[in-house]
Design a protein around this motif. Structure first.
Motif, PDB file in Angstrom:
ATOM      1  N   THR A 174      -2.531   3.347  -4.420  1.00 49.84           N
ATOM      2  CA  THR A 174      -1.779   2.210  -3.905  1.00 49.84           C
ATOM      3  C   THR A 174      -1.487   1.248  -5.053  1.00 49.84           C
ATOM      4  O   THR A 174      -2.059   1.375  -6.138  1.00 49.84           O
ATOM      5  CB  THR A 174      -2.574   1.483  -2.811  1.00 49.84           C
ATOM      6  OG1 THR A 174      -3.791   1.011  -3.366  1.00 49.84           O
ATOM      7  CG2 THR A 174      -2.859   2.391  -1.633  1.00 49.84           C
ATOM      8  N   ARG A 175      -0.635   0.250  -4.786  1.00 46.67           N
ATOM      9  CA  ARG A 175      -0.274  -0.696  -5.848  1.00 46.67           C
ATOM     10  C   ARG A 175      -1.492  -1.464  -6.342  1.00 46.67           C
ATOM     11  O   ARG A 175      -1.565  -1.857  -7.490  1.00 46.67           O
ATOM     12  CB  ARG A 175       0.797  -1.655  -5.368  1.00 46.67           C
ATOM     13  CG  ARG A 175       2.158  -0.992  -5.307  1.00 46.67           C
ATOM     14  CD  ARG A 175       3.258  -1.982  -5.064  1.00 46.67           C
ATOM     15  NE  ARG A 175       3.119  -2.581  -3.766  1.00 46.67           N
ATOM     16  CZ  ARG A 175       3.542  -3.781  -3.429  1.00 46.67           C
ATOM     17  NH1 ARG A 175       4.141  -4.523  -4.316  1.00 46.67           N
ATOM     18  NH2 ARG A 175       3.390  -4.254  -2.226  1.00 46.67           N
ATOM     19  N   ARG A 203      -3.013   6.720  -1.801  1.00 49.12           N
ATOM     20  CA  ARG A 203      -1.976   6.510  -0.797  1.00 49.12           C
ATOM     21  C   ARG A 203      -2.134   7.385   0.429  1.00 49.12           C
ATOM     22  O   ARG A 203      -1.934   6.950   1.552  1.00 49.12           O
ATOM     23  CB  ARG A 203      -0.597   6.774  -1.407  1.00 49.12           C
ATOM     24  CG  ARG A 203       0.074   5.543  -1.885  1.00 49.12           C
ATOM     25  CD  ARG A 203       1.496   5.808  -2.337  1.00 49.12           C
ATOM     26  NE  ARG A 203       2.296   6.490  -1.367  1.00 49.12           N
ATOM     27  CZ  ARG A 203       3.130   7.470  -1.637  1.00 49.12           C
ATOM     28  NH1 ARG A 203       3.271   7.910  -2.860  1.00 49.12           N
ATOM     29  NH2 ARG A 203       3.838   8.049  -0.704  1.00 49.12           N
ATOM     30  N   THR A 204      -2.497   8.639   0.223  1.00 51.12           N
ATOM     31  CA  THR A 204      -2.607   9.541   1.366  1.00 51.12           C
ATOM     32  C   THR A 204      -3.746   9.135   2.298  1.00 51.12           C
ATOM     33  O   THR A 204      -3.710   9.420   3.482  1.00 51.12           O
ATOM     34  CB  THR A 204      -2.815  10.999   0.893  1.00 51.12           C
ATOM     35  OG1 THR A 204      -3.906  11.014  -0.041  1.00 51.12           O
ATOM     36  CG2 THR A 204      -1.572  11.524   0.242  1.00 51.12           C
ATOM     37  N   ASP A 244       0.795  -1.222   0.000  1.00 54.50           N
ATOM     38  CA  ASP A 244       0.000   0.000   0.000  1.00 54.50           C
ATOM     39  C   ASP A 244       0.833   1.280   0.000  1.00 54.50           C
ATOM     40  O   ASP A 244       0.464   2.282   0.599  1.00 54.50           O
ATOM     41  CB  ASP A 244      -0.964   0.012   1.196  1.00 54.50           C
ATOM     42  CG  ASP A 244      -2.009  -1.085   1.085  1.00 54.50           C
ATOM     43  OD1 ASP A 244      -2.418  -1.394  -0.054  1.00 54.50           O
ATOM     44  OD2 ASP A 244      -2.397  -1.646   2.117  1.00 54.50           O
ATOM     45  N   SER A 245       1.977   1.248  -0.660  1.00 59.12           N
ATOM     46  CA  SER A 245       2.771   2.465  -0.819  1.00 59.12           C
ATOM     47  C   SER A 245       3.522   2.402  -2.144  1.00 59.12           C
ATOM     48  O   SER A 245       3.619   1.352  -2.766  1.00 59.12           O
ATOM     49  CB  SER A 245       3.755   2.639   0.342  1.00 59.12           C
ATOM     50  OG  SER A 245       4.726   1.635   0.325  1.00 59.12           O
ATOM     51  N   MET A 246       4.046   3.531  -2.545  1.00 58.08           N
ATOM     52  CA  MET A 246       4.808   3.596  -3.790  1.00 58.08           C
ATOM     53  C   MET A 246       6.127   2.846  -3.602  1.00 58.08           C
ATOM     54  O   MET A 246       6.660   2.798  -2.499  1.00 58.08           O
ATOM     55  CB  MET A 246       5.100   5.058  -4.149  1.00 58.08           C
ATOM     56  CG  MET A 246       3.867   5.894  -4.424  1.00 58.08           C
ATOM     57  SD  MET A 246       2.940   5.336  -5.849  1.00 58.08           S
ATOM     58  CE  MET A 246       4.011   5.878  -7.152  1.00 58.08           C
ATOM     59  N   ALA A 286      -2.122   6.196   4.514  1.00 56.99           N
ATOM     60  CA  ALA A 286      -1.012   6.563   5.418  1.00 56.99           C
ATOM     61  C   ALA A 286      -1.460   7.097   6.739  1.00 56.99           C
ATOM     62  O   ALA A 286      -2.412   7.456   7.143  1.00 56.99           O
ATOM     63  CB  ALA A 286      -0.115   7.592   4.747  1.00 56.99           C
TER      64      ALA A 286
END
Length: 144
Positions: free
Chosen positions: A133-134, A140-141, A47-49, A144
């Motif tokens: 997310t992937r 993404r924000t 769930d992140s770059m 987080a």
């Protein structure tokens, strides 16, 4: 990272417990020849770059007896970035002679390594206003 590679990373995979802001990764550098080495490792966290870690190393031979010390010219991140800039512009496969000609005929600009405050900056930078997310299920924000 290969088992027999110049750069060996450990751990190669695993689970980072919740709440960790930092997690140690060990990189071992074992150069077989006196040359410069470069490798980019990608780190995928759910769930992140994707993150990346650039490893640069210089192998050398120490002077011993009649053997003289052998060291290549320094390799800096500016050299790697300059190569990436040339690749983005379709110049990644140019020969050293062609690069010399371009360097002599024009301003060095972002295609050649710069030092000091100017440095060598990326020609193209990804700018995403709302990165997902992937899985593509969320922004993404929001995760987080």
């Amino acid at each position: 990272a290969d088992e027999l590679g110049i750069f060996q990373m450990s751990p190669k995979q695993g689970i980072i417990p919740a709440g960790y802001k930092q997690y140690p990764i060990k990189v071992i550098f074992t150069p077989p020849k006196p040359i410069n080495y470069y490798r980019r490792f990608f780190v995928l966290v759910g769930d992140s770059m994707p993150l990346f870690y650039d490893c640069l190393g210089t192998g050398y031979i120490r002077a011993k007896g009649e053997i003289r010390e052998q060291r290549p010219a320094p390799l800096r991140h500016a050299h790697v970035q300059a190569y990436r800039n040339r690749s983005v512009q379709g110049m990644g496969g140019l020969s050293p002679d062609e690069l010399d000609r371009i360097y002599d005929e024009s301003e060095p600009g972002p295609y050649f390594a710069q030092v000091g405050k100017i440095g060598t900056r990326a020609l193209s930078v990804a700018t995403m206003q709302r990165p997902v997310t992937r899985t593509g299920e969320s922004v993404r924000t929001a995760v987080a």
